[in-house]
Write an enzyme that holds these catalytic residues in place. Structure first.
Site, PDB file in Angstrom:
ATOM      1  N   ARG A  89       0.793  -1.225   0.000  1.00 41.50           N
ATOM      2  CA  ARG A  89       0.000   0.000   0.000  1.00 41.50           C
ATOM      3  C   ARG A  89       0.828   1.279   0.000  1.00 41.50           C
ATOM      4  O   ARG A  89       0.598   2.179  -0.811  1.00 41.50           O
ATOM      5  CB  ARG A  89      -0.919   0.057   1.229  1.00 41.50           C
ATOM      6  N   THR A  90       1.750   1.381   0.946  1.00 38.38           N
ATOM      7  CA  THR A  90       2.438   2.670   1.123  1.00 38.38           C
ATOM      8  C   THR A  90       3.243   3.013  -0.131  1.00 38.38           C
ATOM      9  O   THR A  90       3.229   4.153  -0.608  1.00 38.38           O
ATOM     10  CB  THR A  90       3.336   2.625   2.369  1.00 38.38           C
ATOM     11  N   LYS A 119      27.617  -1.904  -1.458  1.00 37.24           N
ATOM     12  CA  LYS A 119      29.073  -1.653  -1.486  1.00 37.24           C
ATOM     13  C   LYS A 119      29.525  -0.855  -0.272  1.00 37.24           C
ATOM     14  O   LYS A 119      30.671  -0.437  -0.174  1.00 37.24           O
ATOM     15  CB  LYS A 119      29.444  -0.890  -2.758  1.00 37.24           C
ATOM     16  N   ARG A 140      11.133   4.108   3.608  1.00 37.57           N
ATOM     17  CA  ARG A 140      10.779   3.116   4.635  1.00 37.57           C
ATOM     18  C   ARG A 140      12.060   2.398   5.025  1.00 37.57           C
ATOM     19  O   ARG A 140      12.840   1.988   4.163  1.00 37.57           O
ATOM     20  CB  ARG A 140       9.754   2.115   4.095  1.00 37.57           C
ATOM     21  N   HIS A 168       4.611   5.501  11.616  1.00 38.12           N
ATOM     22  CA  HIS A 168       4.178   5.455  10.215  1.00 38.12           C
ATOM     23  C   HIS A 168       3.185   6.612  10.067  1.00 38.12           C
ATOM     24  O   HIS A 168       1.971   6.422   9.996  1.00 38.12           O
ATOM     25  CB  HIS A 168       3.522   4.106   9.933  1.00 38.12           C
TER      26      HIS A 168
HETATM   27  N1   CP Z   1      -0.297  -0.084   5.742  1.00 37.91           N
HETATM   28  C1   CP Z   1       0.917  -0.383   5.276  1.00 37.91           C
HETATM   29  O1   CP Z   1       1.942   0.184   5.680  1.00 37.91           O
HETATM   30  O2   CP Z   1       0.913  -1.357   4.314  1.00 37.91           O
HETATM   31  P1   CP Z   1       2.185  -1.768   3.461  1.00 37.91           P
HETATM   32  O3   CP Z   1       3.194  -2.380   4.423  1.00 37.91           O
HETATM   33  O4   CP Z   1       1.703  -2.741   2.434  1.00 37.91           O
HETATM   34  O5   CP Z   1       2.754  -0.515   2.856  1.00 37.91           O
END
Ligand code: CP
Length: 343
Positions: A89-90, A119, A140, A168
């Site tokens: 999703r993100t 490296k 991320r 998040h």
């Molecule tokens: N909600 C969420 O962070 O989903 P993903 O890990 O698929 O991005």
């Protein structure tokens, strides 16, 4: 003459360096005082009531644009999406959001094995490279604190797309938008969060977000081993959100505005046997919804789910995890990109 010239040059270099440091330092101040423009989004703590509502009004406007047509607001802009952990999703909603606004993306999935970090390149150097090519960097990473390092190194806005068990923030913003859209308020809410309170970064950001508004109560349902750390429990409680820990389905209060179910975070367990024991401690079933949910209770989950929601719940009118909640992720991120890059 040469001496004066050399001196002038070093003063210019020193001034440039000082200005750059001030600039970077300013970008790391709490964002509520500085608005969105060219700022980082590392934590929900960067927001206040005003900025959250501004974001949601912008989101609502963008959502109204029919047919999901492409806009030109970010034409000529580039975003780097750098994901050191897997994502459905993100990653996709950030990519979709930027492109729907007319921008383009450079996409790195799994850079730990596909970029020059193999490296030995440092995360700071990598961030400085993306700064040369892009207008915003979305990252991320599995390690808490890395996003601050990246934001400190890069002189373009940096957005936290999940940092280990930390936060998040954009997920929490889309969750809050979904609640706001349904109830028209973010105050006086009664909610339930269930699953992994210890390791769930979406939970951490959502509680922080709800603590910005007055009168909210959140019931936290988890096995003892996965309750919020005492430090976080105290920190959030001090901010005004009322947190009530429960350990059985029978203690779920009636008439919650939302239920926010979460996955037990397998990847955070050293001992997989412990994970196996805890993973399905609390399951959201059709029967439970019938017995304890209110007629308007939003049934939410940041996803992915791995057994903790019965698929029979999916067709319930109140279930938004596979539909509205996920879709709102794209619209909230569109609004965020617009406000950060265009003001
Ligand atoms: N909600 C969420 O962070 O989903 P993903 O890990 O698929 O991005």
């Amino acid at each position: 003459m040469e001496m004066i010239f050399a001196l002038d040059k070093s003063i210019v270099i020193l001034l440039n360096f000082t200005f750059e440091m001030i600039n970077r330092k300013n970008r790391l101040q709490p964002r509520d005082r500085r608005g969105f423009f060219l700022n980082d989004v590392i934590s929900l703590d960067h927001f206040d009531r005003k900025s959250i509502l501004k974001l949601f009004k912008e989101t609502k406007k963008l959502k109204k644009i029919k047919g999901k047509k492409l806009l030109k607001i970010l034409s000529g802009k580039l975003a780097a999406l750098v994901f050191f952990e897997p994502s459905t999703r993100t990653f996709s909603s950030n990519s979709a959001a930027f492109k729907r606004l007319g921008g383009q993306t450079i996409e790195h999935q799994n850079p730990a094995s596909t970029s020059s970090s193999v490296k030995g390149e440092s995360i700071e150097d990598m961030a400085r490279m993306f700064e040369q090519y892009c207008d915003v960097i979305v990252v991320r990473h599995p390690v808490i604190g890395t996003l601050e390092r990246i934001a400190g190194a890069a002189n373009v806005p940096v957005i936290n797309a999940g940092d280990g068990i930390g936060e998040h923030p954009t997920q929490a913003l889309l969750d809050m938008f979904t609640i706001w859209e349904k109830f028209g308020k973010l105050t006086g809410l009664k909610g339930l969060m269930a699953g992994d309170m210890l390791n769930g970064r979406t939970v951490h950001s959502l509680i922080r977000g709800l603590s910005i508004f007055p009168g909210n109560t959140v019931y936290l349902l988890s096995p003892k081993q996965l309750c919020l750390s005492r430090e976080e429990f105290r920190l959030y409680s001090k901010r005004g959100v009322k947190l009530i820990e429960i350990d059985s389905l029978n203690q779920i209060p009636e008439d919650c505005h939302f239920w926010y179910w979460t996955r037990v975070q397998k990847e955070r367990f050293k001992d997989k046997k412990v994970y196996e024991k805890l993973k399905l401690s609390f399951i959201l079933t059709k029967k439970l919804v019938k017995e304890r949910a209110g007629k308007d209770t939003l049934l939410m989950h940041p996803l992915p789910r791995v057994g903790e929601i019965e698929t029979a719940v999916d067709s319930d009118q109140r279930a938004v995890y596979l539909t509205t909640e996920a879709r709102n992720g794209m619209y909230v991120r569109m609004a965020l990109f617009k406000l950060i890059l265009k003001g």
